[in-house]
Scaffold this motif. Sequence first.
Motif, short mmCIF file in Angstrom:
data_model
loop_
_atom_site.label_atom_id
_atom_site.label_comp_id
_atom_site.label_asym_id
_atom_site.label_seq_id
_atom_site.Cartn_x
_atom_site.Cartn_y
_atom_site.Cartn_z
N UNK A 1 -30.23 14.56 -6.05
CA UNK A 1 -30.61 14.91 -4.68
C UNK A 1 -29.45 14.70 -3.70
N UNK A 2 -28.30 15.32 -4.02
CA UNK A 2 -27.09 15.10 -3.24
C UNK A 2 -26.89 16.11 -2.11
N UNK A 3 -27.52 17.29 -2.22
CA UNK A 3 -27.22 18.38 -1.29
C UNK A 3 -27.56 18.02 0.15
N UNK A 4 -28.57 17.19 0.36
CA UNK A 4 -28.98 16.87 1.73
C UNK A 4 -27.94 16.05 2.48
N UNK A 5 -26.94 15.55 1.76
CA UNK A 5 -25.89 14.76 2.40
C UNK A 5 -24.65 15.61 2.73
N UNK A 6 -24.71 16.92 2.45
CA UNK A 6 -23.54 17.79 2.64
C UNK A 6 -23.72 18.67 3.86
N UNK A 7 -22.70 18.72 4.70
CA UNK A 7 -22.67 19.65 5.83
C UNK A 7 -21.70 20.78 5.48
N UNK A 8 -22.26 21.93 5.15
CA UNK A 8 -21.45 23.07 4.73
C UNK A 8 -20.85 23.79 5.95
N UNK A 9 -19.84 24.63 5.67
CA UNK A 9 -19.14 25.40 6.70
C UNK A 9 -18.60 24.47 7.80
#
Length: 543
Positions: A100-108
């Motif tokens: 469940x790592x994606x919620x910690x990523x700010x893309x763009x």
Amino acid sequence: TGKMKVAVIGAGVSGLGAIKCCLDEDLEPTCFERGEDIGGLWNFQEIPIERRPSIYRSVTINTSKEMSCYSDFPVPDHFPNYMHNSQVLEYLRMFATHFDLLKYIRFKTEVVSVRKRPDFPSSGRWEVTTEAAGEKESHVFDGILVCNGHHTDPHLPLDSFPGIEKFRGRYFHSREYKSPEGFRGKRILVIGIGNSGADIAGELSRVAEQVYLSTRRGAWILHRVWEHGYPLDISFFTRVNHLLRKTLPSRLIDSHLEKILNSRFNHAHYGLLPQHSPLSQHPTVSDGLPDLIISGKIVVKGNVEEFAETDAVFEDGTREGPLDVVVFATGYAISFPFLEGVIPVRENQVSLYKLVFPPALEKPTLAVIGLVQPLGIVLPLTELQCRWAARVFKGLSRLPSTKIMTADIDKRKEAMEKRYVRSGRHTIQVDHVEYADEVAEQIGARPGLLRLLLRDPALALHVALGPCTPFQYRLVGPGRWPPARHTILTQHQRVLRPLSTRRLGPTGPPAPGPAWGGAVRVGLAFLAGLVSYYRSGKPSAKP
């Protein structure tokens, strides 16, 4: 929240591992990723994007799945041992979803600058400026994990190639190459015999009229499929092999390796024989290069002395042309532009304690992850770096004094200069087992063989004689993973699983697995060579 806030720069292999390691230590990560997706280098893009890693469509990893995974998340057993880049990306997606790592990523979101705050000597905090959709934003973090990789800035040394400005054909760096489409019938020169140069030359030779491959020093060519069909790294990177390399005379080891590599094809006959030993330069892994040379599809040439309008003149006086295309597979330059002088880079040299921590910071709250080029496998090393850095940030592991760290840096640089051919690509070299143990030692995760032998002999033998897979660093210490033992004992079956696609009848006794027969044979060969070495009183390999 009261938790230490950590900025993770980049959402590739290192960045994803960094997010998870922060969570494992109850830190609060925020990952900034310039692109729209995870994967970094392994996320193929048709059009290269400035300051982002770029690969060609056909890239397949040179390291096997058992050696190239996160230490508590094995690659699915049905995946091939050598994965295509799309399968590597699929595995990274599985890893990110499972934890469940994606919620910690700010893309763009691009990191524009990282600066010490005025109170840094006491707080160790950083001010991070990011930009997204044209809007800049300022953040304060207690720690920084730099995970942007070192395949972003192409090294294109045009000054070293007089006359290139006169060349009428097309020339470009290898990062711009994507596929052989558009090169049919062309006459092409590829400069550089690293992994990318050999791969691109091989792929283009199947559609081009002629491909020339220019190499300054030559290279030792390794192949993915090793003894009995096992992956190269499964057979090579074992603790027993590492022990032999550290204890036996280097000339004896060089002689043995040269004999193995020349048994496949004589490097001198193919114009590839270097003056250095196999372990003095980052190796080139290519399964098809000898076949393409012997069939004339690739012609090996020396260093380019100068270019004319349509031709290339080489140092031996020969001339080839007309040429339509020149591909510069000349590597990458290390840079950290957003750090604004925090980590100076001079001639691709970076001064970091164990290639991770800047030694002069008042507080150890910044770490560089993945700035290593191993004789081995990158991913498990970056994960160990992340585990160590997270514990240092939290105060659970302590760094030595600046004086001790600087002395360690100087010692490492001296050892690299002594061992490797002088080159910009040999400033961050490490040996897989040695470096993994070195970092694992910092967090108490290095397995103790003697203690293991007394407690669990079967596991100890697999750890000592078998491949040094990442799971070994989850047997003890912080982050211990209970399934690690079973994962190690069954890794041989996972190697063979994707190959078992046709049911066979009785085939006689199985070939020895890499964990046993390979290690024993190598050991016996080295011992026999050692006896011969001392009886003759001189080495059999050239100095």
